[in-house]
Design an enzyme around this catalytic site. Structure first.
Site, PDB file in Angstrom:
ATOM      1  CD  GLU A 113      65.889 -40.245   1.743  1.00  0.00           C
ATOM      2  OE1 GLU A 113      66.762 -39.093   2.148  1.00  0.00           O
ATOM      3  OE2 GLU A 113      64.867 -39.773   1.260  1.00  0.00           O
TER       4      GLU A 113
ATOM      5  CG  ASP B 148      64.031 -42.294   5.597  1.00  0.00           C
ATOM      6  OD1 ASP B 148      63.984 -41.330   4.669  1.00  0.00           O
ATOM      7  OD2 ASP B 148      64.153 -42.078   6.766  1.00  0.00           O
TER       8      ASP B 148
END
Length: 252
Positions: free
Chosen positions: A80, A108
């Site tokens: 992310e 992420d």
């Protein structure tokens, strides 16, 4: 809200959020709630990774002070915050190196200890509802899901919370602090409810109309809905805290 975000979050996180919104063609001047949500999500991802390492024996350890003599590997790979091209490059590299199944959507984080991708969620709603939405979207048992809320609740795949209790408590405390800071500025209701956000937008537009006939010059650098606000940088360095001055209708 934009002023709050720039004061509340690390400048690096703010810059990454700005780039992410720009990449998707979103205007942070208008979608200020989304700007705040992206910054919050980024910070949780970084906090999730902070201080967690794998030692030479392959054991997961927590190290809060840098030791130049320690041969440590970061436990989590942060995906992310990268632009999409670079993020997929990192994901492909991880898959080629570890043999992990390539996810359909960008995750992420990657956990080198558990050998799995992680999807982090931060919700203003019920954690179980948001968890189900994430699970239905991802449709993969290989990606681990971990959801946090601003009320201190959390939910994770198979109740496996990955991190130790202290690390998770640090994240929950930060989210609670963000909520309290928003509430003290009268921003929380509009952040948690799209309906309240629309009310605030109408209120801003109405204030703008009231000022339309006055001699006050309104900046065109901001979006139409937010022209009653005139952000003023106190210096040219983006790492400094943003100060804001508010334009008001002159008294008659």
């Amino acid at each position: 809200m934009e002023d709050f975000v720039r004061q509340c979050f690390n400048p690096m996180i703010v810059e990454l959020a700005e780039k992410a919104m720009k990449e998707y063609g979103e205007d942070l001047k208008i979608e200020t709630n989304k700007f705040a949500a992206i910054c919050t999500h980024l910070e949780v991802c970084f906090m999730y990774s902070d201080f967690h390492f794998i030692n030479e024996q392959g054991e997961s350890i927590i190290v809060e002070l840098d030791d130049p003599n320690a041969l440590l590997k970061h436990r989590f790979e942060i995906i992310e915050g990268r632009d999409r091209t670079m993020a997929w490059t990192v994901v492909n590299s991880i898959c080629n190196t570890t043999g992990a199944e390539k996810p359909k959507f960008l995750p992420d984080l990657y956990d080198y200890k558990e050998n799995r991708f992680i999807e982090i969620g931060v919700t203003r709603r019920e954690v179980h509802i948001y968890y189900l939405e994430k699970a239905n979207k991802i449709k993969s048992e290989k990606t681990h899901i971990h959801i946090f809320s601003f009320t201190g609740e959390e939910m994770a795949t198979k109740a496996d919370y990955t991190l130790d209790e202290e690390s998770r408590a640090r994240i929950k405390t930060r989210l609670f602090t963000i909520r309290q800071e928003m509430a003290s500025r009268g921003l929380w209701d509009s952040f948690v409810s799209p309906r309240e956000a629309k009310k605030q937008l109408k209120k801003d537009l109405k204030s703008q109309e009231q000022c339309a006939g006055s001699l006050t010059k309104v900046s065109r650098r901001t979006s139409p809905a937010l022209r009653i606000l005139e952000p003023m940088w106190m210096d040219s360095n983006r790492t400094a805290t943003l100060r804001a001055s508010f334009l008001k209708c002159p008294k008659k």
